[in-house]
Design a protein around this motif. Structure first.
Motif, PDB file in Angstrom:
ATOM      1  N   SER A  68      92.452  70.447  22.885  1.00 20.12           N
ATOM      2  CA  SER A  68      91.917  69.844  22.001  1.00 20.12           C
ATOM      3  C   SER A  68      92.794  68.670  21.716  1.00 20.12           C
ATOM      4  O   SER A  68      94.149  68.595  21.803  1.00 20.12           O
ATOM      5  N   ILE A  69      92.502  67.559  21.136  1.00 18.86           N
ATOM      6  CA  ILE A  69      93.482  66.220  20.851  1.00 18.86           C
ATOM      7  C   ILE A  69      93.408  66.089  19.126  1.00 18.86           C
ATOM      8  O   ILE A  69      92.491  66.019  18.513  1.00 18.86           O
ATOM      9  N   SER A  70      94.754  65.896  18.800  1.00 16.38           N
ATOM     10  CA  SER A  70      94.520  65.389  17.257  1.00 16.38           C
ATOM     11  C   SER A  70      95.659  64.342  17.049  1.00 16.38           C
ATOM     12  O   SER A  70      96.526  63.981  17.906  1.00 16.38           O
ATOM     13  N   THR A  71      95.429  63.582  16.068  1.00 19.66           N
ATOM     14  CA  THR A  71      95.936  62.326  15.833  1.00 19.66           C
ATOM     15  C   THR A  71      96.537  61.904  14.551  1.00 19.66           C
ATOM     16  O   THR A  71      95.815  62.552  13.479  1.00 19.66           O
ATOM     17  N   ASP A  72      97.424  61.265  14.109  1.00 20.85           N
ATOM     18  CA  ASP A  72      98.133  60.864  12.847  1.00 20.85           C
ATOM     19  C   ASP A  72      98.395  59.372  12.958  1.00 20.85           C
ATOM     20  O   ASP A  72      99.275  59.047  13.628  1.00 20.85           O
ATOM     21  N   SER A  73      97.432  58.542  12.676  1.00 18.45           N
ATOM     22  CA  SER A  73      97.564  57.299  12.906  1.00 18.45           C
ATOM     23  C   SER A  73      98.560  56.683  11.913  1.00 18.45           C
ATOM     24  O   SER A  73      99.347  55.869  12.289  1.00 18.45           O
ATOM     25  N   ALA A  74      98.587  57.252  10.821  1.00 20.66           N
ATOM     26  CA  ALA A  74      99.894  56.711   9.819  1.00 20.66           C
ATOM     27  C   ALA A  74     101.242  57.010  10.405  1.00 20.66           C
ATOM     28  O   ALA A  74     102.261  56.153  10.291  1.00 20.66           O
ATOM     29  N   ARG A  75     101.343  58.084  11.166  1.00 21.24           N
ATOM     30  CA  ARG A  75     102.730  58.498  11.929  1.00 21.24           C
ATOM     31  C   ARG A  75     102.764  57.927  13.438  1.00 21.24           C
ATOM     32  O   ARG A  75     103.603  58.227  14.054  1.00 21.24           O
ATOM     33  N   LYS A  76     101.394  57.241  13.900  1.00 22.89           N
ATOM     34  CA  LYS A  76     101.534  56.688  15.086  1.00 22.89           C
ATOM     35  C   LYS A  76     101.785  57.948  16.156  1.00 22.89           C
ATOM     36  O   LYS A  76     102.392  57.812  17.092  1.00 22.89           O
ATOM     37  N   THR A  77     101.061  59.172  15.919  1.00 20.20           N
ATOM     38  CA  THR A  77     101.296  60.156  16.775  1.00 20.20           C
ATOM     39  C   THR A  77     100.083  60.708  17.337  1.00 20.20           C
ATOM     40  O   THR A  77      98.972  60.845  16.657  1.00 20.20           O
ATOM     41  N   ALA A  78      99.951  61.512  18.505  1.00 17.98           N
ATOM     42  CA  ALA A  78      98.845  61.919  19.154  1.00 17.98           C
ATOM     43  C   ALA A  78      99.326  63.186  19.821  1.00 17.98           C
ATOM     44  O   ALA A  78     100.575  63.362  20.144  1.00 17.98           O
ATOM     45  N   TYR A  79      98.571  64.464  19.386  1.00 18.76           N
ATOM     46  CA  TYR A  79      98.798  65.696  20.433  1.00 18.76           C
ATOM     47  C   TYR A  79      97.867  65.982  21.006  1.00 18.76           C
ATOM     48  O   TYR A  79      96.554  65.942  20.958  1.00 18.76           O
ATOM     49  N   LEU A  80      98.269  66.800  22.016  1.00 21.35           N
ATOM     50  CA  LEU A  80      97.234  67.534  22.820  1.00 21.35           C
ATOM     51  C   LEU A  80      97.598  69.073  22.965  1.00 21.35           C
ATOM     52  O   LEU A  80      98.606  69.498  23.395  1.00 21.35           O
ATOM     53  N   GLN A  81      96.726  69.807  22.365  1.00 25.76           N
ATOM     54  CA  GLN A  81      97.048  71.173  22.274  1.00 25.76           C
ATOM     55  C   GLN A  81      96.214  71.822  23.726  1.00 25.76           C
ATOM     56  O   GLN A  81      95.010  71.402  23.667  1.00 25.76           O
ATOM     57  N   MET A  82      96.930  72.455  24.295  1.00 25.73           N
ATOM     58  CA  MET A  82      96.574  72.943  25.626  1.00 25.73           C
ATOM     59  C   MET A  82      96.677  74.600  25.689  1.00 25.73           C
ATOM     60  O   MET A  82      97.741  75.021  25.595  1.00 25.73           O
ATOM     61  N   ASN A  83      95.367  75.239  25.555  1.00 30.20           N
ATOM     62  CA  ASN A  83      95.320  76.520  25.644  1.00 30.20           C
ATOM     63  C   ASN A  83      94.763  77.093  26.716  1.00 30.20           C
ATOM     64  O   ASN A  83      93.920  76.430  27.764  1.00 30.20           O
ATOM     65  N   ASN A  84      94.970  78.453  27.281  1.00 32.56           N
ATOM     66  CA  ASN A  84      94.556  79.027  28.291  1.00 32.56           C
ATOM     67  C   ASN A  84      94.595  78.137  29.574  1.00 32.56           C
ATOM     68  O   ASN A  84      93.902  77.843  30.377  1.00 32.56           O
ATOM     69  N   LEU A  85      95.946  77.800  30.055  1.00 30.99           N
ATOM     70  CA  LEU A  85      96.180  76.972  30.845  1.00 30.99           C
ATOM     71  C   LEU A  85      95.847  77.676  32.063  1.00 30.99           C
ATOM     72  O   LEU A  85      96.128  78.722  32.309  1.00 30.99           O
ATOM     73  N   LYS A  86      95.381  76.636  33.029  1.00 30.68           N
ATOM     74  CA  LYS A  86      95.324  77.112  34.662  1.00 30.68           C
ATOM     75  C   LYS A  86      96.254  76.472  35.651  1.00 30.68           C
ATOM     76  O   LYS A  86      96.643  75.233  35.111  1.00 30.68           O
ATOM     77  N   PRO A  87      96.440  76.882  36.636  1.00 33.82           N
ATOM     78  CA  PRO A  87      97.132  76.170  37.782  1.00 33.82           C
ATOM     79  C   PRO A  87      96.411  74.777  38.012  1.00 33.82           C
ATOM     80  O   PRO A  87      97.336  73.775  38.308  1.00 33.82           O
ATOM     81  N   GLU A  88      95.378  74.604  37.792  1.00 34.47           N
ATOM     82  CA  GLU A  88      94.934  73.307  38.279  1.00 34.47           C
ATOM     83  C   GLU A  88      94.912  72.136  37.079  1.00 34.47           C
ATOM     84  O   GLU A  88      94.630  70.977  37.197  1.00 34.47           O
ATOM     85  N   ASP A  89      95.604  72.728  35.862  1.00 30.52           N
ATOM     86  CA  ASP A  89      95.841  71.806  34.779  1.00 30.52           C
ATOM     87  C   ASP A  89      97.223  71.098  35.068  1.00 30.52           C
ATOM     88  O   ASP A  89      97.777  70.307  34.442  1.00 30.52           O
ATOM     89  N   SER A  90      98.010  71.615  36.123  1.00 35.20           N
ATOM     90  CA  SER A  90      99.267  70.785  36.671  1.00 35.20           C
ATOM     91  C   SER A  90      99.199  69.446  36.657  1.00 35.20           C
ATOM     92  O   SER A  90      98.108  69.170  37.533  1.00 35.20           O
ATOM     93  N   GLY A  91     100.409  68.850  36.266  1.00 38.16           N
ATOM     94  CA  GLY A  91     100.139  67.342  36.632  1.00 38.16           C
ATOM     95  C   GLY A  91     101.291  66.570  35.780  1.00 38.16           C
ATOM     96  O   GLY A  91     101.546  67.350  34.705  1.00 38.16           O
ATOM     97  N   VAL A  92     101.334  65.542  35.788  1.00 36.84           N
ATOM     98  CA  VAL A  92     101.982  64.514  34.974  1.00 36.84           C
ATOM     99  C   VAL A  92     100.971  64.046  34.001  1.00 36.84           C
ATOM    100  O   VAL A  92      99.776  63.287  34.167  1.00 36.84           O
ATOM    101  N   TYR A  93     101.389  64.259  32.687  1.00 36.70           N
ATOM    102  CA  TYR A  93     100.374  64.076  31.514  1.00 36.70           C
ATOM    103  C   TYR A  93     100.844  62.485  30.974  1.00 36.70           C
ATOM    104  O   TYR A  93     102.323  62.451  30.528  1.00 36.70           O
ATOM    105  N   TYR A  94      99.838  61.391  30.768  1.00 36.10           N
ATOM    106  CA  TYR A  94     100.545  60.355  30.203  1.00 36.10           C
ATOM    107  C   TYR A  94      99.517  60.121  28.870  1.00 36.10           C
ATOM    108  O   TYR A  94      98.546  60.170  28.729  1.00 36.10           O
TER     109      TYR A  94
END
Length: 120
Positions: A68-94
């Protein structure tokens, strides 16, 4: 100049969770879209999750129900909550901020990426 910095990448076992954070610094008028992308083995950037001021959140099919993605525009911040991770989720996240600059133009700014490794 706008600078984007990601953090939170780590090595976890399958089934684990991570929370990625992204902060933008510098001046701009507004944010259109904040998003998370992953570099593919073909060296392309794959959309994982985006949050738009106009249309809301969008997630890649492969991560729906787990991320899931969440954001806080006032704080200029974005989050990515990653649950139940799988090997195919591996990589560099931008993280990307698509903004309206102080000059009134629309530009995208990218971070340097954070590594996520899912392995037993």
């Amino acid at each position: 100049q706008v600078r984007v910095v990601e953090s939170g990448g780590d090595s976890v076992q399958p089934g684990g969770s991570l929370r990625l954070s992204c902060v933008a610094s510098g001046r701009f008028r507004s944010t259109n879209v904040m998003g998370w992308y992953r570099r593919t083995p073909e060296n392309e950037r794959e959309m994982i999750a985006t949050s738009s001021s106009g249309t809301g959140a969008d997630l890649a099919e492969s991560v729906k129900g787990r991320f899931s993605i969440s954001t806080d525009s006032a704080r200029k911040t974005a989050y990515l909550q990653m649950n139940n991770l799988k090997p195919e989720d591996s990589g560099v996240y931008y993280c990307s901020f698509d903004v309206v600059t102080t000059g009134g133009t629309r530009r995208s700014f990218w971070g340097q990426g954070t590594q996520v490794t899912v392995s037993s």
